[in-house]
Scaffold this motif. Structure first.
Motif, PDB file in Angstrom:
ATOM      1  N   ASP A 119       0.860  -1.059   0.132  1.00 38.38           N
ATOM      2  CA  ASP A 119       0.097   0.130   0.024  1.00 38.38           C
ATOM      3  C   ASP A 119       0.762   1.376   0.095  1.00 38.38           C
ATOM      4  OD1 ASP A 119      -2.474   1.499   0.100  1.00 38.38           O
ATOM      5  OD2 ASP A 119      -2.119   1.938   2.211  1.00 38.38           O
ATOM      6  N   LEU A 140       3.028   4.137  -1.450  1.00 39.64           N
ATOM      7  CA  LEU A 140       3.722   4.870  -2.653  1.00 39.64           C
ATOM      8  C   LEU A 140       5.198   4.985  -2.719  1.00 39.64           C
ATOM      9  CD1 LEU A 140       0.574   6.203  -2.341  1.00 39.64           C
ATOM     10  CD2 LEU A 140       1.832   7.916  -3.922  1.00 39.64           C
ATOM     11  N   ARG A 170       0.194   6.493   1.287  1.00 40.13           N
ATOM     12  CA  ARG A 170      -0.591   5.183   1.028  1.00 40.13           C
ATOM     13  C   ARG A 170      -1.513   5.375   0.053  1.00 40.13           C
ATOM     14  NH1 ARG A 170      -3.479   2.351   5.347  1.00 40.13           N
ATOM     15  NH2 ARG A 170      -4.556   4.050   5.521  1.00 40.13           N
ATOM     16  N   TYR A 171      -1.435   4.236  -0.921  1.00 36.77           N
ATOM     17  CA  TYR A 171      -2.614   4.310  -1.826  1.00 36.77           C
ATOM     18  C   TYR A 171      -3.866   4.487  -1.420  1.00 36.77           C
ATOM     19  CZ  TYR A 171       0.954   3.023  -5.385  1.00 36.77           C
ATOM     20  OH  TYR A 171       2.135   3.048  -6.336  1.00 36.77           O
ATOM     21  N   LEU A 176      -5.464   7.979  -0.987  1.00 27.22           N
ATOM     22  CA  LEU A 176      -5.672   8.936  -2.238  1.00 27.22           C
ATOM     23  C   LEU A 176      -7.013   9.306  -2.206  1.00 27.22           C
ATOM     24  CD1 LEU A 176      -2.907   7.396  -4.578  1.00 27.22           C
ATOM     25  CD2 LEU A 176      -2.782   9.410  -3.425  1.00 27.22           C
ATOM     26  N   TRP A 205      -9.296  10.080  -5.417  1.00 23.95           N
ATOM     27  CA  TRP A 205      -9.141  10.018  -6.793  1.00 23.95           C
ATOM     28  C   TRP A 205     -10.242  10.750  -7.326  1.00 23.95           C
ATOM     29  CZ3 TRP A 205      -5.048   7.889  -9.231  1.00 23.95           C
ATOM     30  CH2 TRP A 205      -4.333   6.955  -8.545  1.00 23.95           C
ATOM     31  N   ARG A 220      -5.167   6.660 -12.629  1.00 15.77           N
ATOM     32  CA  ARG A 220      -5.379   5.254 -12.527  1.00 15.77           C
ATOM     33  C   ARG A 220      -6.514   4.742 -13.579  1.00 15.77           C
ATOM     34  NH1 ARG A 220      -8.762   4.024  -7.340  1.00 15.77           N
ATOM     35  NH2 ARG A 220     -10.487   4.648  -8.595  1.00 15.77           N
ATOM     36  N   ILE A 258      -1.588   2.018 -12.805  1.00 12.29           N
ATOM     37  CA  ILE A 258      -1.654   3.255 -12.044  1.00 12.29           C
ATOM     38  C   ILE A 258      -0.108   4.001 -12.525  1.00 12.29           C
ATOM     39  CG2 ILE A 258      -1.111   4.470  -9.924  1.00 12.29           C
ATOM     40  CD1 ILE A 258      -2.985   2.350  -8.409  1.00 12.29           C
TER      41      ILE A 258
END
Length: 221
Positions: free
Chosen positions: A96, A98, A109-110, A113, A115, A139, A196
């Motif tokens: 998880d 980045l 952490r992803y 995010l 989005w 993504r 991604i």
């Protein structure tokens, strides 16, 4: 991870000289974390660049200094011992996390995010602390295509997860697409997991389709 696509030699030289815009430097730094070959090329560029500065004895560099440096890097390859790769993180944390060089721009952490949707299956996060150029995470769902486009300037894209194909080839994690205004392409993500990537640009994209062109000002792409 062994990348098959790398930044252009001129991009690495500009990174070595500290001449890349911040957004592009962030992408190159993330690639260097996973690419032994480019770390070796960078070490060579740093060494040759240092020699050129010493030879100038305090005088301004000649106009062709960078071109001579580029020619020597391309001719000599990367004979220096390559720095060791960064130690691997525990799998539970790495899943998880980045890349460390991107965390100042997007967080750690992803999962954290936020989005924003551009279109069906396509989302992005824009970094808001970049002084020079534009930096974003993109993504794209499996099997989706990004609208056909070319570039108003330069674009540097690093694949972080998943993969895509376009007219240039197959791009997987660690690969870099170093593109300019002469390249028109339409990335299509491969089946499996979302793709991604992190992308740096210095000018708006140029979309071929009318719908993408109409939405472009809204998302500032």
């Amino acid at each position: 991870m062994t990348p098959n696509h790398h930044p252009d030699a001129s991009t690495l030289l500009a990174f070595s000289a500290g001449a890349l815009p911040e957004a592009f430097a962030a992408v190159v730094a993330a690639h260097l974390d996973v690419c032994d070959e480019c770390r070796g090329q960078l070490a060579l560029a740093d060494r040759i660049g240092g020699h050129l500065l010493v030879q100038q004895d305090g005088a301004p560099l000649a106009d062709d200094a960078r071109e001579r440096l580029r020619a020597r890097v391309l001719a000599e390859g990367a004979p220096l011992p390559r720095p060791p790769a960064p130690p691997a993180s525990p799998a539970t944390a790495a899943d998880d996390a980045l890349p460390r060089t991107l965390q100042p721009y997007f967080g750690r952490r992803y999962a954290d995010l936020r989005w924003r949707m551009i279109g069906p299956g396509i989302h992005y996060v824009r970094a808001d602390r970049v002084d020079d150029g534009h930096l974003m995470l993109l993504r794209t769902a499996p099997g989706r295509s990004v609208p056909m486009h070319t570039h108003g300037g330069s674009e540097l894209t690093l694949i972080l997860r998943g993969a895509y194909r376009d007219a240039i080839g197959h791009f997987a994690p660690g690969d870099v697409a170093d593109l300019d205004s002469d390249v028109e392409h339409q990335p299509v993500t491969v089946p499996g997991v979302p793709c991604i990537c992190v992308a740096a640009t210095d000018a708006p994209l140029r979309f071929s389709g009318w719908m993408a062109r109409m939405l472009q000002p809204l998302f500032k792409l």
